[in-house]
Design an enzyme around this catalytic site. Structure first.
Site, PDB file in Angstrom:
ATOM      1  N   HIS A  95       8.679  -5.087   7.311  1.00  0.00           N
ATOM      2  CA  HIS A  95       9.771  -4.289   7.340  1.00  0.00           C
ATOM      3  C   HIS A  95      10.890  -4.975   7.490  1.00  0.00           C
ATOM      4  O   HIS A  95      10.911  -6.250   8.150  1.00  0.00           O
ATOM      5  CB  HIS A  95       9.563  -2.929   7.999  1.00  0.00           C
ATOM      6  CG  HIS A  95       8.333  -2.208   7.712  1.00  0.00           C
ATOM      7  ND1 HIS A  95       8.234  -1.467   6.506  1.00  0.00           N
ATOM      8  CD2 HIS A  95       7.002  -1.910   8.287  1.00  0.00           C
ATOM      9  CE1 HIS A  95       7.217  -0.894   6.415  1.00  0.00           C
ATOM     10  NE2 HIS A  95       6.302  -1.197   7.511  1.00  0.00           N
TER      11      HIS A  95
ATOM     12  N   ARG B   6       4.559  -6.242  -0.845  1.00  0.00           N
ATOM     13  CA  ARG B   6       5.718  -5.635  -1.388  1.00  0.00           C
ATOM     14  C   ARG B   6       6.241  -5.988  -2.970  1.00  0.00           C
ATOM     15  O   ARG B   6       5.761  -5.678  -3.819  1.00  0.00           O
ATOM     16  CB  ARG B   6       6.767  -5.712  -0.278  1.00  0.00           C
ATOM     17  CG  ARG B   6       6.378  -5.359   1.056  1.00  0.00           C
ATOM     18  CD  ARG B   6       6.012  -4.085   1.484  1.00  0.00           C
ATOM     19  NE  ARG B   6       5.880  -3.807   2.906  1.00  0.00           N
ATOM     20  CZ  ARG B   6       5.340  -2.924   3.440  1.00  0.00           C
ATOM     21  NH1 ARG B   6       4.392  -2.092   3.025  1.00  0.00           N
ATOM     22  NH2 ARG B   6       5.265  -2.879   4.997  1.00  0.00           N
TER      23      ARG B   6
ATOM     24  N   LYS C  44      -8.059   1.405  -3.059  1.00  0.00           N
ATOM     25  CA  LYS C  44      -7.474   1.722  -1.706  1.00  0.00           C
ATOM     26  C   LYS C  44      -7.364   2.994  -1.712  1.00  0.00           C
ATOM     27  O   LYS C  44      -6.528   3.759  -2.419  1.00  0.00           O
ATOM     28  CB  LYS C  44      -6.202   0.901  -1.446  1.00  0.00           C
ATOM     29  CG  LYS C  44      -5.497   1.064  -0.172  1.00  0.00           C
ATOM     30  CD  LYS C  44      -6.233   0.785   1.026  1.00  0.00           C
ATOM     31  CE  LYS C  44      -5.684   1.210   2.416  1.00  0.00           C
ATOM     32  NZ  LYS C  44      -4.613   0.517   2.984  1.00  0.00           N
TER      33      LYS C  44
ATOM     34  N   HIS D 178       0.244  -6.628   2.563  1.00  0.00           N
ATOM     35  CA  HIS D 178       1.166  -5.735   1.536  1.00  0.00           C
ATOM     36  C   HIS D 178       2.372  -6.846   1.245  1.00  0.00           C
ATOM     37  O   HIS D 178       3.349  -7.027   2.117  1.00  0.00           O
ATOM     38  CB  HIS D 178       1.800  -4.628   2.562  1.00  0.00           C
ATOM     39  CG  HIS D 178       1.016  -3.644   3.150  1.00  0.00           C
ATOM     40  ND1 HIS D 178       0.430  -2.314   2.402  1.00  0.00           N
ATOM     41  CD2 HIS D 178      -0.150  -3.521   4.169  1.00  0.00           C
ATOM     42  CE1 HIS D 178      -0.351  -1.675   3.091  1.00  0.00           C
ATOM     43  NE2 HIS D 178      -0.467  -2.541   4.302  1.00  0.00           N
TER      44      HIS D 178
ATOM     45  N   HIS E 182      -8.683  -1.954   9.018  1.00  0.00           N
ATOM     46  CA  HIS E 182      -8.438  -2.003  10.450  1.00  0.00           C
ATOM     47  C   HIS E 182      -9.044  -1.055  11.392  1.00  0.00           C
ATOM     48  O   HIS E 182      -8.391   0.049  11.966  1.00  0.00           O
ATOM     49  CB  HIS E 182      -6.775  -1.901  10.300  1.00  0.00           C
ATOM     50  CG  HIS E 182      -6.365  -0.764   9.478  1.00  0.00           C
ATOM     51  ND1 HIS E 182      -6.859   0.472   9.317  1.00  0.00           N
ATOM     52  CD2 HIS E 182      -5.202  -0.660   8.391  1.00  0.00           C
ATOM     53  CE1 HIS E 182      -5.979   1.060   8.585  1.00  0.00           C
ATOM     54  NE2 HIS E 182      -5.225   0.555   8.062  1.00  0.00           N
TER      55      HIS E 182
ATOM     56  N   GLY F 136       4.255  -1.024  10.916  1.00  0.00           N
ATOM     57  CA  GLY F 136       3.518  -2.300  10.211  1.00  0.00           C
ATOM     58  C   GLY F 136       4.367  -3.425  10.770  1.00  0.00           C
ATOM     59  O   GLY F 136       5.265  -3.454  11.358  1.00  0.00           O
TER      60      GLY F 136
ATOM     61  N   HIS G 228      -6.274  -7.944   3.434  1.00  0.00           N
ATOM     62  CA  HIS G 228      -5.283  -6.860   3.736  1.00  0.00           C
ATOM     63  C   HIS G 228      -3.696  -7.215   3.887  1.00  0.00           C
ATOM     64  O   HIS G 228      -3.439  -7.443   4.987  1.00  0.00           O
ATOM     65  CB  HIS G 228      -5.664  -6.001   4.907  1.00  0.00           C
ATOM     66  CG  HIS G 228      -5.245  -4.664   5.050  1.00  0.00           C
ATOM     67  ND1 HIS G 228      -5.942  -3.365   5.512  1.00  0.00           N
ATOM     68  CD2 HIS G 228      -3.995  -4.326   4.986  1.00  0.00           C
ATOM     69  CE1 HIS G 228      -5.305  -2.632   5.604  1.00  0.00           C
ATOM     70  NE2 HIS G 228      -3.776  -2.946   5.131  1.00  0.00           N
TER      71      HIS G 228
ATOM     72  N   ASN H 148       0.485   0.408  -2.024  1.00  0.00           N
ATOM     73  CA  ASN H 148       1.676   1.382  -1.835  1.00  0.00           C
ATOM     74  C   ASN H 148       3.111   0.666  -1.995  1.00  0.00           C
ATOM     75  O   ASN H 148       3.702   0.522  -0.895  1.00  0.00           O
ATOM     76  CB  ASN H 148       1.289   1.835  -0.280  1.00  0.00           C
ATOM     77  CG  ASN H 148       1.363   0.533   0.861  1.00  0.00           C
ATOM     78  OD1 ASN H 148       1.130  -0.300   0.586  1.00  0.00           O
ATOM     79  ND2 ASN H 148       2.047   1.187   2.129  1.00  0.00           N
TER      80      ASN H 148
ATOM     81  N   ASP I 253      -3.504  -7.313   8.127  1.00  0.00           N
ATOM     82  CA  ASP I 253      -2.822  -6.052   7.619  1.00  0.00           C
ATOM     83  C   ASP I 253      -1.196  -6.250   7.822  1.00  0.00           C
ATOM     84  O   ASP I 253      -0.440  -5.701   8.301  1.00  0.00           O
ATOM     85  CB  ASP I 253      -2.895  -4.773   8.532  1.00  0.00           C
ATOM     86  CG  ASP I 253      -2.389  -3.617   7.946  1.00  0.00           C
ATOM     87  OD1 ASP I 253      -1.943  -3.494   6.807  1.00  0.00           O
ATOM     88  OD2 ASP I 253      -2.401  -2.511   8.856  1.00  0.00           O
TER      89      ASP I 253
HETATM   90  O1  DOR Z   1       1.054   0.260   9.756  1.00  0.00           O
HETATM   91  C1  DOR Z   1       0.850   0.456   8.560  1.00  0.00           C
HETATM   92  N1  DOR Z   1       1.904  -0.071   7.637  1.00  0.00           N
HETATM   93  N2  DOR Z   1       0.080   1.388   8.267  1.00  0.00           N
HETATM   94  C2  DOR Z   1      -0.075   1.583   6.843  1.00  0.00           C
HETATM   95  O2  DOR Z   1      -0.890   2.485   6.729  1.00  0.00           O
HETATM   96  C3  DOR Z   1       1.033   1.113   6.052  1.00  0.00           C
HETATM   97  C4  DOR Z   1       1.568   0.046   6.307  1.00  0.00           C
HETATM   98  C5  DOR Z   1       2.822  -0.623   5.467  1.00  0.00           C
HETATM   99  O3  DOR Z   1       2.757  -0.409   4.176  1.00  0.00           O
HETATM  100  O4  DOR Z   1       3.744  -0.678   5.868  1.00  0.00           O
HETATM  101 ZN    ZN Z   2      -2.094  -1.861   5.628  1.00  0.00          ZN
HETATM  102 ZN    ZN Z   3      -3.678   1.091   6.729  1.00  0.00          ZN
END
Ligand code: DOR
Ligand code: ZN
Ligand code: ZN
Length: 408
Positions: free
Chosen positions: A276, A27, A108, A25, A199, A292, A23, A57, A272
């Site tokens: 950011h 980016r 997902k 991201h 999660h 996040g 899990h 995403n 996860d």
């Molecule tokens: O905390 C999160 N961040 N939850 C999510 O579902 C998306 C993720 C993100 O992509 O920043």
């Molecule tokens: Zn996530």
């Molecule tokens: Zn999530």
């Protein structure tokens, strides 16, 4: 064995299978200012993670053969560890076959808001989508928070001018998680699709999944280090930098999650990793904060600290972060150290005491709710497909040394 070209002295160190973080991201593309394939996989290598599964995403959202193919192409030249990809559901479900053919390892599904092409408010469409995916033999990983439940409370709170962390916790309730879990269990009962719950954060969310497992449904689940190590009180103290969804919870949930980890009900731990910018982590209204936290560089050390303090068997770490992830996501030749497998491993020093310093992260996101924590145990070398990638915290390999993993 052929004659070795190099010898490495690993006295007093332990060699573990490389971690597989299902899990992450990463980016890049339109969100490269938060993280890119190089910085994200450098963070992975520094954290002892040799394989990551990338969430969809993105900008553009990974939800078609074209977006997936392009993402793989961009990643190829930059990654330092192995990377597999999730796809969101496409608009036209007929495209799912092509997406899996292109190499997506799983789908997902965000139940908190619509991200991909599937209308999550349409029960019939959801059921049809899962029927189609069940034939493709790939899991569907689900962010289980019910959209309607979230929106209802969030709107009420906003109307009464509640815009703080406390209101956020209220909106992202335990019952919103339970409702989504029940919904998905119902769907998998009818379709037989393997659902992997991302999660899981609450006692009753986990209990509901255990009920589903006891019924023999094909479901698995994960939780994260932040849900295991941080409470709602930590969030109140740290503030919105620690904000993530689902949020960290009151203490009795943490006890239930640790029970789940120890009893084997929780299959996987995953970071996860959701980076950011610092600017995005604060806002006047809590609802506008980007949720996040980065986790790739803290996960293993936090777990090793528990091992060192006698609270978690090392075998559990290997099972939760290497063996089971490989098995559940069908990553062939990975997840354990055996002849014929890829040489993905991490060398750890259990006697290394240090302090987490987010300013030194390889990730572009240089913040962490664990900043300043004392840890005992550190990854000191990371090997990916036999190649030394990280040595003593430094990246020692070229961009592109990692491999793009395509599902079968
Ligand atoms: O905390 C999160 N961040 N939850 C999510 O579902 C998306 C993720 C993100 O992509 O920043
Ligand atoms: Zn996530
Ligand atoms: Zn999530």
């Amino acid at each position: 064995m052929p004659k070795a070209e190099t010898k490495i002295n690993l006295k007093n160190l332990l060699v573990l299978p490389g971690l597989i973080d299902v899990h992450v991201h990463l980016r890049d593309e339109g969100k490269a200012y938060k993280e890119d394939f190089y910085s994200g996989t450098a963070a992975a290598a520094a954290g002892g993670v040799t394989t990551v599964l990338d969430m969809p995403n993105n900008n553009p959202i990974t939800m078609s053969t074209e977006t997936l193919r392009n993402r793989m192409k961009v990643a190829e030249k930059k990654v330092l560890v192995n990377v597999g990809f999730y796809s969101e559901f496409p608009k036209n479900m007929k495209e799912t076959k092509g997406i899996v053919g292109e190499g997506a390892v799983a789908f997902k599904l965000f139940m908190a808001e619509q991200v991909g092409g599937l209308n999550i408010d349409d029960d019939y469409a959801l059921l049809e989508a899962f029927k189609i995916v069940s034939r493709l033999k790939v899991p569907v990983a689900v962010h289980a928070e019910d959209k309607a439940a979230l929106e209802r409370t969030e709107d009420d709170l906003k109307r009464s001018n509640r815009n703080d962390v406390e209101a956020f916790l209220k909106a992202h309730s335990e019952s919103a998680e339970v409702k989504a879990v029940k919904h998905l269990l119902n769907i998998t009962k009818q379709t037989g699709t393997h659902v992997h719950f991302c999660h899981i954060s609450t006692e009753n969310g986990l209990k509901t999944i255990i009920d589903g497992k006891n019924l023999g449904l094909p479901v698995t689940c994960e939780t994260t280090p932040h849900h295991l190590f941080l409470s709602a009180d930590d969030l109140r103290r740290i503030g919105t930098r620690a904000l993530t969804t689902p949020p960290v919870r009151e203490k009795h949930h943490i006890v239930a999650l640790w029970d789940g980890v120890k009893n084997g009900w929780i299959d996987i731990l995953a970071s996860d990793h959701a980076p950011h910018t610092l600017g995005e982590k604060k806002a006047k209204l809590v609802w506008d904060v980007k949720v996040g936290i980065p986790g790739l560089e803290t996960t293993l050390s936090l777990l090793l600290t528990e091992v060192k303090r006698g609270r978690l068997p090392m075998a559990d770490v290997v099972r939760l972060m290497s063996e089971k992830p490989a098995k559940i996501f069908k990553l062939k030749g990975r997840g354990c150290l055996k002849e014929g497998n890829n040489a993905d491993f991490v060398v750890v020093d259990l006697n290394r005491k240090s302090r987490i310093d987010a300013a030194k992260f390889h990730s572009k996101a240089k913040y962490s709710p664990f900043d300043g924590w004392i840890i005992e145990g550190k990854p000191v070398k990371t090997f990916v497909n036999g190649q030394l990638i990280m040595d003593g915290g430094e990246i020692v390999a070229k961009a592109g040394s990692g491999e793009i993993i395509r599902g079968e």
